[in-house]
Design a protein around this motif. Structure first.
Motif, PDB file in Angstrom:
ATOM      1  N   ASP A 137     -34.133   0.581  26.209  1.00  0.00           N
ATOM      2  CA  ASP A 137     -32.911   1.202  26.720  1.00  0.00           C
ATOM      3  C   ASP A 137     -31.755   1.125  25.715  1.00  0.00           C
ATOM      4  O   ASP A 137     -30.642   1.556  26.011  1.00  0.00           O
ATOM      5  N   GLY A 138     -32.027   0.542  24.547  1.00  0.00           N
ATOM      6  CA  GLY A 138     -30.996   0.425  23.521  1.00  0.00           C
ATOM      7  C   GLY A 138     -30.084  -0.775  23.682  1.00  0.00           C
ATOM      8  O   GLY A 138     -29.102  -0.914  22.967  1.00  0.00           O
ATOM      9  N   GLU A 139     -30.398  -1.674  24.637  1.00  0.00           N
ATOM     10  CA  GLU A 139     -29.591  -2.879  24.836  1.00  0.00           C
ATOM     11  C   GLU A 139     -30.020  -3.959  23.844  1.00  0.00           C
ATOM     12  O   GLU A 139     -31.206  -4.139  23.588  1.00  0.00           O
ATOM     13  N   ILE A 140     -29.048  -4.672  23.324  1.00  0.00           N
ATOM     14  CA  ILE A 140     -29.341  -5.742  22.370  1.00  0.00           C
ATOM     15  C   ILE A 140     -29.996  -6.901  23.108  1.00  0.00           C
ATOM     16  O   ILE A 140     -29.463  -7.407  24.086  1.00  0.00           O
ATOM     17  N   ILE A 141     -31.180  -7.310  22.634  1.00  0.00           N
ATOM     18  CA  ILE A 141     -31.883  -8.434  23.254  1.00  0.00           C
ATOM     19  C   ILE A 141     -31.914  -9.666  22.350  1.00  0.00           C
ATOM     20  O   ILE A 141     -32.131 -10.772  22.803  1.00  0.00           O
ATOM     21  N   LYS A 142     -31.691  -9.460  21.049  1.00  0.00           N
ATOM     22  CA  LYS A 142     -31.684 -10.562  20.101  1.00  0.00           C
ATOM     23  C   LYS A 142     -30.822 -10.140  18.916  1.00  0.00           C
ATOM     24  O   LYS A 142     -30.878  -8.993  18.491  1.00  0.00           O
ATOM     25  N   TYR A 151      -9.839  -9.035  15.402  1.00  0.00           N
ATOM     26  CA  TYR A 151      -9.122 -10.293  15.611  1.00  0.00           C
ATOM     27  C   TYR A 151      -9.215 -10.716  17.080  1.00  0.00           C
ATOM     28  O   TYR A 151      -9.436 -11.880  17.389  1.00  0.00           O
ATOM     29  N   VAL A 152      -9.053  -9.772  17.983  1.00  0.00           N
ATOM     30  CA  VAL A 152      -9.098 -10.071  19.419  1.00  0.00           C
ATOM     31  C   VAL A 152     -10.478 -10.596  19.799  1.00  0.00           C
ATOM     32  O   VAL A 152     -10.601 -11.606  20.504  1.00  0.00           O
ATOM     33  N   ASN A 153     -11.547  -9.947  19.341  1.00  0.00           N
ATOM     34  CA  ASN A 153     -12.909 -10.389  19.647  1.00  0.00           C
ATOM     35  C   ASN A 153     -13.202 -11.748  19.023  1.00  0.00           C
ATOM     36  O   ASN A 153     -13.827 -12.606  19.660  1.00  0.00           O
ATOM     37  N   THR A 170     -17.100  -2.427  23.448  1.00  0.00           N
ATOM     38  CA  THR A 170     -16.584  -3.756  23.756  1.00  0.00           C
ATOM     39  C   THR A 170     -17.567  -4.532  24.624  1.00  0.00           C
ATOM     40  O   THR A 170     -17.783  -5.727  24.417  1.00  0.00           O
ATOM     41  N   LYS A 171     -18.177  -3.856  25.578  1.00  0.00           N
ATOM     42  CA  LYS A 171     -19.149  -4.495  26.471  1.00  0.00           C
ATOM     43  C   LYS A 171     -20.322  -5.072  25.671  1.00  0.00           C
ATOM     44  O   LYS A 171     -20.764  -6.197  25.920  1.00  0.00           O
ATOM     45  N   GLU A 172     -20.807  -4.328  24.676  1.00  0.00           N
ATOM     46  CA  GLU A 172     -21.920  -4.805  23.849  1.00  0.00           C
ATOM     47  C   GLU A 172     -21.485  -5.993  22.993  1.00  0.00           C
ATOM     48  O   GLU A 172     -22.242  -6.958  22.826  1.00  0.00           O
ATOM     49  N   ILE A 173     -20.275  -5.926  22.451  1.00  0.00           N
ATOM     50  CA  ILE A 173     -19.768  -7.019  21.623  1.00  0.00           C
ATOM     51  C   ILE A 173     -19.626  -8.291  22.450  1.00  0.00           C
ATOM     52  O   ILE A 173     -20.079  -9.368  22.037  1.00  0.00           O
ATOM     53  N   LEU A 174     -19.027  -8.181  23.639  1.00  0.00           N
ATOM     54  CA  LEU A 174     -18.860  -9.362  24.496  1.00  0.00           C
ATOM     55  C   LEU A 174     -20.206  -9.940  24.917  1.00  0.00           C
ATOM     56  O   LEU A 174     -20.367 -11.151  25.019  1.00  0.00           O
ATOM     57  N   ARG A 175     -21.173  -9.082  25.140  1.00  0.00           N
ATOM     58  CA  ARG A 175     -22.513  -9.556  25.503  1.00  0.00           C
ATOM     59  C   ARG A 175     -23.134 -10.342  24.343  1.00  0.00           C
ATOM     60  O   ARG A 175     -23.738 -11.395  24.551  1.00  0.00           O
TER      61      ARG A 175
END
Length: 146
Positions: free
Chosen positions: A109-114, A136-138, A29-34
């Motif tokens: 680090d595997g974090e989405i940057i683009k 649906y919530v996202n 969820t944290k990655e999706i919200l980011r």
């Protein structure tokens, strides 16, 4: 490092033709919200399939208008004989979102940057009505963000 965040492609060679298998990685969820907050794109952990097309992300193309809600209420009343908030939100989503294939680049680090969305298309409300509720919530969050 460039790769699709939620798909890993594995190619195998057969005598007659190559086969491509896709292994999906579920995003937290944290990655999706980011992705929504920083890039305006919502990755889908539960893809929407339309025929042989698989849609793995969405983006808002415009802000919702009062008229969208009025038409959504009319849709809900016609289809269900009552005002259902989920039907209204889903109708509005079908009007202001496009869906496509989600792609991203990650850092070491595997974090989405683009991230980006390719092969964008509108999805009919009756298809969205049967999508996974967690998506649906996202999508509702993305539609309401400024």
């Amino acid at each position: 490092m460039t790769k699709s965040t939620n798909e890993t492609h594995v190619e195998t060679e057969d005598k007659e033709k190559p086969v491509v298998e896709i292994e999906r990685k579920e995003l937290a969820t944290k990655e999706i919200l980011r992705c929504i907050n920083e890039h305006g794109i919502c990755p889908l952990n539960h893809p929407i399939k339309i025929g042989d097309i698989t849609l793995t992300g969405a983006r808002r193309v415009r802000r919702a208008l009062v008229n969208d809600r009025i038409e959504a209420v009319r849709f809900s009343m016609d289809q269900y004989s009552m005002e259902l908030p989920d039907a209204i939100t889903t109708f509005v989503a079908g009007r202001i979102l496009v869906f496509g294939q989600f792609h991203s680049e990650t850092n070491k680090d595997g974090e989405i940057i683009k991230c980006s969305l390719t092969n964008e298309m509108e999805v009919p409300v009756d298809t969205l009505m049967y999508s996974d509720f967690s998506e649906y919530v996202n999508l509702a969050y993305m539609m309401g963000k400024n």
